[in-house]
Design an enzyme around this catalytic site. Sequence first.
Site, PDB file in Angstrom:
ATOM      1  N   ARG A 158      10.927   2.749  -2.851  1.00  0.00           N
ATOM      2  CA  ARG A 158       9.801   2.552  -1.928  1.00  0.00           C
ATOM      3  C   ARG A 158      10.293   1.714  -0.752  1.00  0.00           C
ATOM      4  NH1 ARG A 158       8.374   6.064  -4.578  1.00  0.00           N
ATOM      5  NH2 ARG A 158       6.441   6.405  -5.748  1.00  0.00           N
ATOM      6  N   ALA A 175     -10.875   3.297   1.591  1.00  0.00           N
ATOM      7  CA  ALA A 175     -10.338   4.420   0.811  1.00  0.00           C
ATOM      8  C   ALA A 175     -10.220   4.001  -0.640  1.00  0.00           C
ATOM      9  CB  ALA A 175      -8.954   4.820   1.334  1.00  0.00           C
ATOM     10  N   LEU A 179     -17.722  -2.472  -1.145  1.00  0.00           N
ATOM     11  CA  LEU A 179     -17.374  -3.420  -2.219  1.00  0.00           C
ATOM     12  C   LEU A 179     -17.249  -2.683  -3.551  1.00  0.00           C
ATOM     13  CD1 LEU A 179     -19.499  -6.580  -1.292  1.00  0.00           C
ATOM     14  CD2 LEU A 179     -17.124  -6.073  -0.702  1.00  0.00           C
ATOM     15  N   TYR A 213      -4.240  11.287  -4.821  1.00  0.00           N
ATOM     16  CA  TYR A 213      -4.419  10.293  -3.753  1.00  0.00           C
ATOM     17  C   TYR A 213      -3.836  10.802  -2.441  1.00  0.00           C
ATOM     18  CZ  TYR A 213      -3.167   6.272  -0.810  1.00  0.00           C
ATOM     19  OH  TYR A 213      -2.983   5.423   0.261  1.00  0.00           O
ATOM     20  N   ASP A 216     -21.656   2.313   2.156  1.00  0.00           N
ATOM     21  CA  ASP A 216     -20.736   3.379   1.746  1.00  0.00           C
ATOM     22  C   ASP A 216     -20.444   4.248   2.975  1.00  0.00           C
ATOM     23  OD1 ASP A 216     -19.562   5.681   0.665  1.00  0.00           O
ATOM     24  OD2 ASP A 216     -20.830   5.631  -1.121  1.00  0.00           O
ATOM     25  N   ASP A 234       6.840   7.740 -17.626  1.00  0.00           N
ATOM     26  CA  ASP A 234       6.795   7.838 -16.161  1.00  0.00           C
ATOM     27  C   ASP A 234       5.410   8.315 -15.690  1.00  0.00           C
ATOM     28  OD1 ASP A 234       7.778   7.626 -13.632  1.00  0.00           O
ATOM     29  OD2 ASP A 234       9.366   9.119 -13.856  1.00  0.00           O
ATOM     30  N   THR A 268      -1.185   6.931   5.091  1.00  0.00           N
ATOM     31  CA  THR A 268      -0.035   6.518   4.293  1.00  0.00           C
ATOM     32  C   THR A 268       1.148   7.472   4.480  1.00  0.00           C
ATOM     33  OG1 THR A 268       0.716   6.426   1.991  1.00  0.00           O
ATOM     34  CG2 THR A 268      -1.190   7.772   2.409  1.00  0.00           C
ATOM     35  N   ASP A 269       2.350   6.970   4.195  1.00  0.00           N
ATOM     36  CA  ASP A 269       3.528   7.848   4.240  1.00  0.00           C
ATOM     37  C   ASP A 269       3.539   8.834   3.069  1.00  0.00           C
ATOM     38  OD1 ASP A 269       4.110   6.071   2.182  1.00  0.00           O
ATOM     39  OD2 ASP A 269       6.089   5.502   2.919  1.00  0.00           O
ATOM     40  N   GLU A 270       2.666   8.592   2.064  1.00  0.00           N
ATOM     41  CA  GLU A 270       2.706   9.441   0.868  1.00  0.00           C
ATOM     42  C   GLU A 270       2.270  10.878   1.168  1.00  0.00           C
ATOM     43  OE1 GLU A 270       1.310   7.512  -2.724  1.00  0.00           O
ATOM     44  OE2 GLU A 270       1.678   5.549  -1.854  1.00  0.00           O
ATOM     45  N   LYS A 292      -5.637  11.823   1.168  1.00  0.00           N
ATOM     46  CA  LYS A 292      -5.324  11.181   2.456  1.00  0.00           C
ATOM     47  C   LYS A 292      -4.832  12.239   3.454  1.00  0.00           C
ATOM     48  CE  LYS A 292      -5.357   7.358   3.472  1.00  0.00           C
ATOM     49  NZ  LYS A 292      -6.433   6.461   4.010  1.00  0.00           N
TER      50      LYS A 292
HETATM   51  P1  NAD Z   1      -7.733  -1.385  -1.122  1.00  0.00           P
HETATM   52  O1  NAD Z   1      -7.970  -0.483  -2.296  1.00  0.00           O
HETATM   53  O2  NAD Z   1      -7.202  -2.747  -1.363  1.00  0.00           O
HETATM   54  O3  NAD Z   1      -9.098  -1.554  -0.291  1.00  0.00           O
HETATM   55  C1  NAD Z   1      -9.944  -0.487  -0.023  1.00  0.00           C
HETATM   56  C2  NAD Z   1     -11.264  -1.043   0.498  1.00  0.00           C
HETATM   57  O4  NAD Z   1     -12.120   0.078   0.811  1.00  0.00           O
HETATM   58  C3  NAD Z   1     -12.018  -1.900  -0.527  1.00  0.00           C
HETATM   59  O5  NAD Z   1     -12.501  -3.075   0.091  1.00  0.00           O
HETATM   60  C4  NAD Z   1     -13.164  -1.010  -0.974  1.00  0.00           C
HETATM   61  O6  NAD Z   1     -14.320  -1.739  -1.359  1.00  0.00           O
HETATM   62  C5  NAD Z   1     -13.404  -0.177   0.273  1.00  0.00           C
HETATM   63  N1  NAD Z   1     -14.040   1.117  -0.027  1.00  0.00           N
HETATM   64  C6  NAD Z   1     -13.652   2.015  -0.970  1.00  0.00           C
HETATM   65  N2  NAD Z   1     -14.495   3.070  -0.973  1.00  0.00           N
HETATM   66  C7  NAD Z   1     -15.415   2.833   0.007  1.00  0.00           C
HETATM   67  C8  NAD Z   1     -16.530   3.576   0.490  1.00  0.00           C
HETATM   68  N3  NAD Z   1     -16.876   4.757  -0.027  1.00  0.00           N
HETATM   69  N4  NAD Z   1     -17.238   3.045   1.518  1.00  0.00           N
HETATM   70  C9  NAD Z   1     -16.900   1.838   2.051  1.00  0.00           C
HETATM   71  N5  NAD Z   1     -15.877   1.099   1.612  1.00  0.00           N
HETATM   72  C10 NAD Z   1     -15.136   1.595   0.593  1.00  0.00           C
HETATM   73  O7  NAD Z   1      -6.798  -0.544  -0.163  1.00  0.00           O
HETATM   74  P2  NAD Z   1      -5.600  -1.030   0.795  1.00  0.00           P
HETATM   75  O8  NAD Z   1      -4.358  -1.081  -0.002  1.00  0.00           O
HETATM   76  O9  NAD Z   1      -6.033  -2.200   1.576  1.00  0.00           O
HETATM   77  O10 NAD Z   1      -5.481   0.232   1.758  1.00  0.00           O
HETATM   78  C11 NAD Z   1      -6.290   0.330   2.937  1.00  0.00           C
HETATM   79  C12 NAD Z   1      -5.968   1.615   3.665  1.00  0.00           C
HETATM   80  O11 NAD Z   1      -4.586   1.641   4.001  1.00  0.00           O
HETATM   81  C13 NAD Z   1      -6.216   2.878   2.823  1.00  0.00           C
HETATM   82  O12 NAD Z   1      -6.753   3.858   3.678  1.00  0.00           O
HETATM   83  C14 NAD Z   1      -4.832   3.269   2.330  1.00  0.00           C
HETATM   84  O13 NAD Z   1      -4.753   4.666   2.124  1.00  0.00           O
HETATM   85  C15 NAD Z   1      -3.974   2.816   3.503  1.00  0.00           C
HETATM   86  N6  NAD Z   1      -2.576   2.457   3.165  1.00  0.00           N
HETATM   87  C16 NAD Z   1      -2.324   1.568   2.149  1.00  0.00           C
HETATM   88  C17 NAD Z   1      -0.999   1.212   1.880  1.00  0.00           C
HETATM   89  C18 NAD Z   1      -0.680   0.192   0.805  1.00  0.00           C
HETATM   90  O14 NAD Z   1       0.505  -0.021   0.517  1.00  0.00           O
HETATM   91  N7  NAD Z   1      -1.645  -0.480   0.204  1.00  0.00           N
HETATM   92  C19 NAD Z   1       0.046   1.757   2.625  1.00  0.00           C
HETATM   93  C20 NAD Z   1      -0.270   2.660   3.656  1.00  0.00           C
HETATM   94  C21 NAD Z   1      -1.591   2.999   3.917  1.00  0.00           C
HETATM   95  P1  TYD Z   2       2.232   1.151  -6.505  1.00  0.00           P
HETATM   96  O1  TYD Z   2       2.180  -0.312  -6.194  1.00  0.00           O
HETATM   97  O2  TYD Z   2       1.181   1.729  -7.399  1.00  0.00           O
HETATM   98  O3  TYD Z   2       2.296   1.922  -5.099  1.00  0.00           O
HETATM   99  P2  TYD Z   2       2.554   3.516  -4.797  1.00  0.00           P
HETATM  100  O4  TYD Z   2       2.356   4.285  -6.035  1.00  0.00           O
HETATM  101  O5  TYD Z   2       1.515   3.779  -3.763  1.00  0.00           O
HETATM  102  O6  TYD Z   2       3.961   3.590  -4.259  1.00  0.00           O
HETATM  103  O7  TYD Z   2       3.633   1.462  -7.171  1.00  0.00           O
HETATM  104  C1  TYD Z   2       4.860   1.171  -6.522  1.00  0.00           C
HETATM  105  C2  TYD Z   2       5.975   1.752  -7.381  1.00  0.00           C
HETATM  106  O8  TYD Z   2       6.026   1.031  -8.625  1.00  0.00           O
HETATM  107  C3  TYD Z   2       5.765   3.212  -7.758  1.00  0.00           C
HETATM  108  O9  TYD Z   2       7.019   3.884  -7.761  1.00  0.00           O
HETATM  109  C4  TYD Z   2       5.202   3.158  -9.164  1.00  0.00           C
HETATM  110  C5  TYD Z   2       5.835   1.908  -9.745  1.00  0.00           C
HETATM  111  N1  TYD Z   2       5.020   1.168 -10.733  1.00  0.00           N
HETATM  112  C6  TYD Z   2       5.565   0.838 -11.991  1.00  0.00           C
HETATM  113  O10 TYD Z   2       6.723   1.154 -12.292  1.00  0.00           O
HETATM  114  N2  TYD Z   2       4.771   0.154 -12.866  1.00  0.00           N
HETATM  115  C7  TYD Z   2       3.494  -0.220 -12.582  1.00  0.00           C
HETATM  116  O11 TYD Z   2       2.806  -0.830 -13.448  1.00  0.00           O
HETATM  117  C8  TYD Z   2       2.961   0.106 -11.285  1.00  0.00           C
HETATM  118  C9  TYD Z   2       1.542  -0.274 -10.917  1.00  0.00           C
HETATM  119  C10 TYD Z   2       3.764   0.801 -10.397  1.00  0.00           C
END
Ligand code: NAD
Ligand code: TYD
Length: 368
Positions: A238, A85, A37, A174, A61, A304, A135-137, A178
């Site tokens: 994206r 994460a 949390l 980030y 944790d 940017d 992630t694809d990143e 990952k």
């Molecule tokens: P999020 O930031 O919304 O949620 C992360 C969760 O992890 C939170 O509930 C947080 O409390 C918990 N957490 C963080 N540190 C912790 C720790 N040390 N111990 C236990 N819990 C902890 O993230 P999300 O967007 O739901 O992403 C989830 C996973 O999917 C991540 O691994 C992310 O890299 C991966 N992912 C996300 C996206 C995306 O677009 N959001 C895309 C591809 C992969």
């Molecule tokens: P984001 O949702 O942070 O995802 P990621 O960086 O993992 O792709 O951002 C998506 C795209 O939007 C990214 O190219 C950055 C851009 N962005 C903005 O232009 N303004 C913003 O305030 C945010 C949060 C993201």
Amino acid sequence: MAKSIIITGGAGFIGSHVVRLFVNKYPDYHIINVDKLTYAGNLVNLSDIEGKSNYTFVREDICNYEAIVALMEKYEVDGIIHLAAESHVDRSIRDPFTFARTNVMGTLSLLQAAKTVWDKSPSKYEGKRFYHISTDEVYGALELSNPAGDKDGRGPYGDSFFREETKYNPHSPYSASKASSDHFVRAFHDTYGLPTIVTNCSNNYGPYQFPEKLIPLFINNIRNRKPLPVYGKGENVRDWLYVVDHARAIDVIFHKGTIAETYNIGGFNEWKNIDIIKVVINTVDRLLGRPEGADMDLITHVTDRAGHDLRYAIDSSKLKRELGWEPSLQFEEGIEKTVRWYLDNQEWMDNITSGDYEKYYDEMYSNR
Ligand code: NAD
Ligand code: TYD
């Protein structure tokens, strides 16, 4: 097949959808949501399933190795789906240490705990699964070889895609963290035989996403007529996937995926930031009864992001070919559902933007 499953990060955006899917779909499984949390974790995301008998929440944790070992022993855990994460690129630029700690050391702690506990089990790794969500990143950035876009093409902004064999080339703290965690997962398979799977997914959107990310942040700002900070020219591309489709993919891969394999997950749905922002503005305006496009003047180009990756585009054809998964929603439908959800759940948003949700957990767990 694993039936007592730890899902880490289940109180976050994607994790909450995965927990909900597994708890509802598999009543004979025990789902243990392990989440620290942090600012990104919010148990309100799971209020609809919190009373179910096959669901347990543990505030912990993932870096706490001894606690994870104890939890795995207590619940006889035979599966781990690891989502916890630090997930926001902009935060990683300001504070890379926290990303290395949770994403690298936290993943290592879980891997070592799984190895220690499963090594002692009579069936050892038989029927066990360690599934790491990435992630694809990690693959870096692709060229924008067709800036005008070709909406009929599979890759409207270029012919190149991230494939499972694409070399890792992360640019942000980030994605570097990952990438490192992915390497540790594969190393635990190759060195110890731990039954691991890794998936790399594109940008997710949908309900319960923390409003620091592009889509929920912009929906809330449009509603409140606040400026929309577009990084640079908004030309970055994206590949967007509806979060429930990601959860469906995780379900399929957890059950049918091949150990030691990697699967890319994406929707063949590339958008330039500026174009997606215009779609979001039009949708919010329409649903709020404002003239469509009335809020275009909120677009504000700002400095940017440092090291901003130009284009992500994922080839998920292996997943379709081998396991039959495809996205279920067209983007137009997904974005409409998403905007509607945020507008209908203003209380959820206000609770986060006011910071009230964090105070509540600090009080609730202060004696533990
Ligand atoms: P999020 O930031 O919304 O949620 C992360 C969760 O992890 C939170 O509930 C947080 O409390 C918990 N957490 C963080 N540190 C912790 C720790 N040390 N111990 C236990 N819990 C902890 O993230 P999300 O967007 O739901 O992403 C989830 C996973 O999917 C991540 O691994 C992310 O890299 C991966 N992912 C996300 C996206 C995306 O677009 N959001 C895309 C591809 C992969
Ligand atoms: P984001 O949702 O942070 O995802 P990621 O960086 O993992 O792709 O951002 C998506 C795209 O939007 C990214 O190219 C950055 C851009 N962005 C903005 O232009 N303004 C913003 O305030 C945010 C949060 C993201």
